[in-house]
Scaffold this active site. Structure first.
Site, PDB file in Angstrom:
ATOM      1  N   ARG A 176      22.150  -2.913   0.577  1.00 26.51           N
ATOM      2  CA  ARG A 176      23.229  -2.284   0.503  1.00 26.51           C
ATOM      3  C   ARG A 176      23.634  -2.004  -0.632  1.00 26.51           C
ATOM      4  NH1 ARG A 176      26.820  -3.355   5.969  1.00 26.51           N
ATOM      5  NH2 ARG A 176      25.178  -4.635   7.198  1.00 26.51           N
ATOM      6  N   GLU A 236      19.708   2.959  14.127  1.00 27.65           N
ATOM      7  CA  GLU A 236      18.484   2.947  14.465  1.00 27.65           C
ATOM      8  C   GLU A 236      17.621   4.159  15.454  1.00 27.65           C
ATOM      9  OE1 GLU A 236      20.235   0.343  14.627  1.00 27.65           O
ATOM     10  OE2 GLU A 236      19.742  -0.499  12.820  1.00 27.65           O
ATOM     11  N   ASP A 276      12.236  -7.069  11.952  1.00 21.43           N
ATOM     12  CA  ASP A 276      12.050  -5.447  11.716  1.00 21.43           C
ATOM     13  C   ASP A 276      11.643  -4.950  10.276  1.00 21.43           C
ATOM     14  OD1 ASP A 276      14.524  -6.365  10.609  1.00 21.43           O
ATOM     15  OD2 ASP A 276      15.606  -5.194  11.820  1.00 21.43           O
ATOM     16  N   GLU A 316      21.336  -8.503   2.523  1.00 24.28           N
ATOM     17  CA  GLU A 316      22.207  -7.471   2.900  1.00 24.28           C
ATOM     18  C   GLU A 316      22.587  -6.746   1.514  1.00 24.28           C
ATOM     19  OE1 GLU A 316      23.225  -6.143   5.597  1.00 24.28           O
ATOM     20  OE2 GLU A 316      22.660  -7.585   6.817  1.00 24.28           O
TER      21      GLU A 316
HETATM   22  C1  DMJ Z   1      21.384  -1.910   8.500  1.00 26.15           C
HETATM   23  O1  DMJ Z   1      22.037  -2.763   7.797  1.00 26.15           O
HETATM   24  C2  DMJ Z   1      19.813  -2.080   8.288  1.00 26.15           C
HETATM   25  O2  DMJ Z   1      19.323  -0.950   8.659  1.00 26.15           O
HETATM   26  C3  DMJ Z   1      19.116  -3.155   8.444  1.00 26.15           C
HETATM   27  O3  DMJ Z   1      17.698  -3.062   8.217  1.00 26.15           O
HETATM   28  C4  DMJ Z   1      19.218  -3.666   9.726  1.00 26.15           C
HETATM   29  N1  DMJ Z   1      20.443  -3.097  10.617  1.00 26.15           N
HETATM   30  C5  DMJ Z   1      21.547  -2.586   9.779  1.00 26.15           C
HETATM   31  C6  DMJ Z   1      22.061  -1.706  10.813  1.00 26.15           C
HETATM   32  O4  DMJ Z   1      21.970  -1.658  12.103  1.00 26.15           O
END
Ligand code: DMJ
Length: 625
Positions: free
Chosen positions: A254, A517, A383, A250
């Site tokens: 971010r 998404e 994902d 994260e």
């Molecule tokens: C985001 O922090 C990013 O897209 C991450 O890859 C997974 N999902 C969250 C938002 O839903």
């Protein structure tokens, strides 16, 4: 015997004064005096010499002489070794010498190739040792800001589209201003309680996650005052030397992603500096027996560990597999190969592993290097691993064919085992759990529509049309998951089972937390097809968010998208500003704003320039590998 001719000290012959006796006597007396004087001089010189020698010559008593057979060596001894010690030392030196002679003889017998191979092995060993002691070659000098394109106003020519875009910009202002007023410096905002908020992914830190995550969206929207405000906060307050246990993934997507994008867009050095400072703090997370990083690391102590809920102490595929883009940029910008090496090591390790049915399980134990539970998904836990394989190829100007091949193979296995059509004709991506397919799709997996479209160009066997179509089908399914709710917002997960199609069943799967998404997929599909339905669908979502999630203190998630009286979760997620609103804004902008030929968006929608790292990385490869 003749009287020797006496010479004066100057060497000139003394002139004879007179040939008479008196003059002779006088002459002899003069000579005697000179002789005495000379003798005295010689004597005093001799005494001075002896005196000096006594004080200044080395004390021979402090040295012992050893007969070594070949030559004598004077060896200082400090505490008068016993005779036995002399013997063993002498033996050792003799043995060393003989061994050296022997090695030299053997070397002479070896071929040129053998000698070269030996030298190379030695070199490699030295490099390995240097790496272990962190005393490797010095980093390359930092690069200047690369030339970037596509940062412009992007105003759409159609007035109605412009109006929609202005509305999205206004929503961003409301989200930012509310955070500015009630949550400034905290990671996120509680828009109903009107105070700061944080979750466990940021530990107990106050790192202003929303500021960092929102910066590039502010910049792209032309909200420059707000951007400056954020920059000032970062300059004065953002300090990563805090005792907080954060999520490596994260914080990477971010913070590092956000800071790098802000740097590339604005050219302000402070963002690069902070990104590198933070990256240094994340590196200890890679100190595991396999080099697969821990999920969490304490920014102060560097101690890492994994989530308690993850299968048998495993690290998560979507977490350790979503570092490549940012880490490659860090190596590019700093010249320090460490970041690149860490992520390439992960790739190499994964490439060597067996994959059940060609699928990558979501769990991998960083101690043993073995897969945990065999659970595969393109939604949560899996994902962005797939997304980063594709984007590694794109960001390398399509030269990283290893990444592309890995992506293609993975997608092929996913299509074979996970993608199905429902009875109602909806294409969905299920989850593979211990040998069986669960017919449930997560909101998170909806990003894959955009990914398939993005990866269509360059797919093997000329299947571009197929992947673009697959992207369109996923976009359609995800739109259905929104459209079949009361609030027109999508649930967290929806089923395709027992007559159900794209609807959530369990209460704890009915929430919407401002996720991006589905809108992300609309945007990619819009860019690749210009089919107006994608703008239409995006607008539906924007209106629903504004209607049901907007409160006076910002935007909140809702707990049940099937209920006409929504209850709020009271969290304004930082990704709402980073992703959801950015993708909406780009959907209603012209294509020359952040063109996909020039930018690759990280998984948190932070744009990083394509191609920039390429030439530089060539240099890093030559230099270090
Ligand atoms: C985001 O922090 C990013 O897209 C991450 O890859 C997974 N999902 C969250 C938002 O839903």
């Amino acid at each position: 015997m003749t009287t020797p001719a006496l010479l004066p000290l100057s060497g000139r012959r003394i002139p004879t004064l007179s040939p008479g006796a008196s003059s002779f006597t006088h002459h002899r007396a003069t000579l005697r005096l000179s002789e005495k004087f000379i003798l005295l001089l010689i004597l005093s010189a001799f005494i001075t010499l002896c005196f000096g020698a006594f004080f200044f010559l080395p004390d021979n008593s402090k040295h012992k002489r050893f007969d070594l057979g070949l030559e004598d060596v004077l060896i200082p001894h400090i505490d008068s070794p016993k005779e036995g010690k002399h013997e063993s030392l002498r033996d050792k030196i003799r043995a060393d010498h003989e061994r050296a002679l022997q090695e030299a003889k053997e070397k002479l017998r070896k071929s040129r190739e053998e000698l070269q191979a030996e030298i190379q092995t030695e070199k490699n060993k030295v490099m390995e040792d240097l790496k272990k002691t962190n005393a490797g070659p010095k980093p390359l000098p930092p690069v200047p800001m690369p030339r970037v394109v596509g940062i412009n106003d992007g105003e759409p020519p159609e007035p109605d589209v412009k109006e929609k875009r202005d509305k999205i910009r206004e929503m961003m202002k409301h989200a930012w201003d509310s955070y500015r007023q009630y949550g400034w410096g905290y990671n996120e905002l509680k828009p109903l309680a009107k105070k700061g908020h944080s979750t466990n992914i940021f530990g107990n830190s106050q790192l202003g996650a929303t500021i960092v995550d929102a910066l590039d969206t502010l910049y792209i929207m032309g909200l420059h005052e707000e951007f400056k405000d954020g920059q000032e906060w970062i300059e004065q307050n953002l300090d990563f030397s805090v005792n907080a246990e954060v999520s490596v993934f994260e914080v990477n997507i971010r913070f590092i992603g956000g800071l790098l994008a802000a740097y590339y867009l604005s050219g302000q050095e402070v963002f690069k500096l902070k990104a590198v400072q933070l990256a240094e703090k994340l590196l200890p997370a890679f100190n595991t027996p396999t080099g697969i990083p821990w999920a969490m690391v304490n920014l102060k102590s560097g101690v890492g560990r994994n989530w308690g809920w993850a299968s048998a102490g495993s690290s998560i595929l979507a977490e350790f597999g979503t570092l490549h883009m940012e880490f490659v940029h860090l190596t590019y910008l700093t010249g320090n190969p460490a970041y690149y090496q860490k992520v390439m090591h992960i790739r190499k390790l994964l490439a060597k592993m067996d994959r059940p049915n060609g699928l990558y399980p979501n769990y991998l134990n960083p101690r043993t290097g073995r897969w945990g539970q065999h659970h595969t998904s393109v939604g949560g836990l899996g994902d962005s691993f797939y997304e980063y394989l594709l984007k590694a190829w794109l960001m390398s100007d399509k030269t990283d064919t290893e990444a592309r091949k890995t992506y293609d193979d993975a997608i092929e296995a996913i299509e074979r085992h996970l993608i199905r059509k429902s009875n109602g004709g909806l294409t969905f991506i299920g989850e593979w759990k211990n040998g069986h397919l669960e017919r449930k799709m997560g909101h998170l997996a909806c990003f894959a529509g955009g990914m398939f479209a993005l990866g269509a160009d360059g797919s093997p066997d000329d299947k571009a049309g197929h992947y673009l179509q697959l992207g369109a089908e996923i976009a359609h399914t995800c739109h259905e998951s929104y459209d079949r709710t009361v609030l027109k917002l999508g649930p967290e997960a929806f089923k395709f089972d027992s007559g159900l199609e794209a609807v959530a069943v369990r209460q704890n799967e009915k929430y919407y937390i401002l996720r991006p998404e589905v809108i992300e997929t609309y945007w990619y599909m819009w860019r690749f097809t210009h089919d107006p339905k994608y703008r239409q669908w995006g607008w539906e979502a924007a209106q629903a968010i504004d209607k049901y999630c907007r409160v006076s203190g910002g935007f909140s998630g809702v707990k049940d998208v099937y209920s006409s009286t929504p209850t709020y979760d009271d969290v304004q997620q930082s990704f709402f500003l980073a992703e959801t609103l950015k993708y909406l804004y780009l959907l209603f902008s012209s294509d020359d704003l952040m063109p996909l030929e020039s930018w690759v968006f990280n998984t948190e929608a932070h744009p990083l320039p394509e191609r920039a790292p390429n030439r530089r990385l060539d240099l890093v490869f030559c230099y270090y590998f």
